[in-house]
Design an enzyme around this catalytic site. Sequence first.
Site, PDB file in Angstrom:
ATOM      1  N   ALA A 200      38.009  23.964 -33.106  1.00 29.95           N
ATOM      2  CA  ALA A 200      36.674  24.144 -32.500  1.00 29.95           C
ATOM      3  C   ALA A 200      36.852  24.937 -31.209  1.00 29.95           C
ATOM      4  O   ALA A 200      37.033  24.370 -30.130  1.00 29.95           O
ATOM      5  CB  ALA A 200      36.041  22.786 -32.239  1.00 29.95           C
TER       6      ALA A 200
ATOM      7  N   ASP B 122      40.448  24.307 -27.436  1.00 27.51           N
ATOM      8  CA  ASP B 122      40.053  23.584 -28.642  1.00 27.51           C
ATOM      9  C   ASP B 122      39.214  22.388 -28.221  1.00 27.51           C
ATOM     10  O   ASP B 122      39.738  21.435 -27.627  1.00 27.51           O
ATOM     11  CB  ASP B 122      41.310  23.137 -29.412  1.00 27.51           C
ATOM     12  CG  ASP B 122      40.975  22.553 -30.778  1.00 27.51           C
ATOM     13  OD1 ASP B 122      39.816  22.157 -30.992  1.00 27.51           O
ATOM     14  OD2 ASP B 122      41.888  22.498 -31.623  1.00 27.51           O
ATOM     15  N   HIS B 123      37.941  22.446 -28.548  1.00 23.86           N
ATOM     16  CA  HIS B 123      37.022  21.392 -28.088  1.00 23.86           C
ATOM     17  C   HIS B 123      37.301  20.060 -28.760  1.00 23.86           C
ATOM     18  O   HIS B 123      36.775  19.017 -28.347  1.00 23.86           O
ATOM     19  CB  HIS B 123      35.580  21.813 -28.368  1.00 23.86           C
ATOM     20  CG  HIS B 123      34.624  21.405 -27.270  1.00 23.86           C
ATOM     21  ND1 HIS B 123      34.717  20.204 -26.617  1.00 23.86           N
ATOM     22  CD2 HIS B 123      33.576  22.058 -26.696  1.00 23.86           C
ATOM     23  CE1 HIS B 123      33.760  20.115 -25.726  1.00 23.86           C
ATOM     24  NE2 HIS B 123      33.061  21.223 -25.740  1.00 23.86           N
ATOM     25  N   ARG B 124      38.121  20.028 -29.794  1.00 19.99           N
ATOM     26  CA  ARG B 124      38.509  18.736 -30.375  1.00 19.99           C
ATOM     27  C   ARG B 124      39.404  17.962 -29.417  1.00 19.99           C
ATOM     28  O   ARG B 124      39.419  16.731 -29.409  1.00 19.99           O
ATOM     29  CB  ARG B 124      39.265  18.959 -31.692  1.00 19.99           C
ATOM     30  CG  ARG B 124      38.451  19.625 -32.783  1.00 19.99           C
ATOM     31  CD  ARG B 124      39.310  19.875 -34.003  1.00 19.99           C
ATOM     32  NE  ARG B 124      40.462  20.730 -33.692  1.00 19.99           N
ATOM     33  CZ  ARG B 124      41.455  20.985 -34.535  1.00 19.99           C
ATOM     34  NH1 ARG B 124      41.450  20.438 -35.736  1.00 19.99           N
ATOM     35  NH2 ARG B 124      42.439  21.781 -34.177  1.00 19.99           N
TER      36      ARG B 124
ATOM     37  N   VAL C 234      39.950  19.023 -25.916  1.00 21.58           N
ATOM     38  CA  VAL C 234      39.643  19.214 -24.493  1.00 21.58           C
ATOM     39  C   VAL C 234      38.130  19.307 -24.309  1.00 21.58           C
ATOM     40  O   VAL C 234      37.459  20.086 -25.000  1.00 21.58           O
ATOM     41  CB  VAL C 234      40.300  20.507 -23.972  1.00 21.58           C
ATOM     42  CG1 VAL C 234      40.007  20.688 -22.489  1.00 21.58           C
ATOM     43  CG2 VAL C 234      41.803  20.489 -24.227  1.00 21.58           C
TER      44      VAL C 234
END
Length: 454
Positions: free
Chosen positions: A248, A424-426, A428
């Site tokens: 993401a 990576d929004h998963r 962070v």
Amino acid sequence: MPYEFRFPDVGEGIAEGEIVEWRVRPGDAVAAHQILVVVETDKAVAEIPSPVAGVVREIRGEPGDVIPVGQVLAVIAQEGEAAPPAREPAPPDGMQRPEFAVEIPIPGGRRGTRPGLRGAEPAVAVSRGSVGVVGELEEAPEDDGEAREQAEPEAGVSRPRARVLPRDRLLARKLDVDPDALRGTGPGGRVTEEDLRRAAERGLPGRAVTPAAGRPGRDAWGPVERVPLRGVRRKVAEAMVRSLATAAQVTTTDEARVGLLEHIREKERAAAAERGVPLTLLAFAVKAVVSALRRDPWLNASYDDEAGEVVLKGYYHIGVAVETRDGLLVPVVRDADRKSVLEIARDLRDLAERARRRVLALDELRGGTFTLSNFGSIGGLYGTPILNPPEVALLGLGRAADRPVAAHGGLKVEKTLPLSLTFDHRAVDGATAQHFLRNVVRNLEDPDRFLLGG
């Protein structure tokens, strides 16, 4: 019993390679450890030696063929064995052998189909896992329509010619740089003297080593050229698609005022040059990033899809994207937290030079915990860099230049550095990523924060 030499497992998860060059031919005597073939993987160009002595009976594959690990590359008759059998004579002119299709499963889900010879007995049959290859194979055309197009010569695709002043074209010849391969930063995209000198310093190839063109053809709108993706370029394409499909990815931007840092670099550059080290802004950026990673360990991490875990790294191995004529490589500066800026600058020069010569060891391209991409060296400002999986963050550096900055109710000119952080929004959150980027900015604007070991 002939020895079947199979493409060996060269480690680091390499599943396949591409034949670059054979160093032997059928009938040649070979000694143990003599180089048989040169193979390019997604990470390096490797010379593959023979493990046994003997006489080469057969070689499998041609330059450009992709071979999976475990596939037979050559058949070697060992001492005391009979001489190689004579090859079957070619059919008389005008006679065509009927063809059948041989399917070649390749790790990663791709499959290739190539024609074989109906009724021909294979000299050696191979069956290993998902690999099944028999007979002598040749490249198959993609479709009949394309074959028809190639039978009718068409006008080729004219490659764009860069805008370059005559005096700079003369300079390009002296520097052995192909100006038509550069993106100019001058007015209207013109390639400038600075662009040429920067390309020469970075070791970009001249025209003589520009990769070969593809196959000319024609589509419904005019002439085209089909250029096959090979080697590193193919691997980069696969990795980028996989990265975007599995992470993401979000990009945030900021800028740093780097006037003080540039002053320090200019002051120390001559002393570094006397020691044979180019003191680049990138070396300082590596150090500034490591200092920020110490404060925000969630960006010095990888994402484990299978386990559903974020793996925080207790070491700081910084990957740096390097442009080569074959595609993008990311060698890694090990233990950047324990090195001085000068040591990092020396590592960067060494890794970049060897990356462009394709002589890096595989472990020099693995194990990174965070990546820097200095696209500003070719004139970019901001970008949306794609993550280097399984890492969870990557920082893009734009072009440092003098720009107007608002200060104390007025304007002044300062050297600024555009920054683009993809994460990576998963793993962070946005706030964590922005705090990290602000810490990088503070470090770059106040170099004492990291030069003194912070």
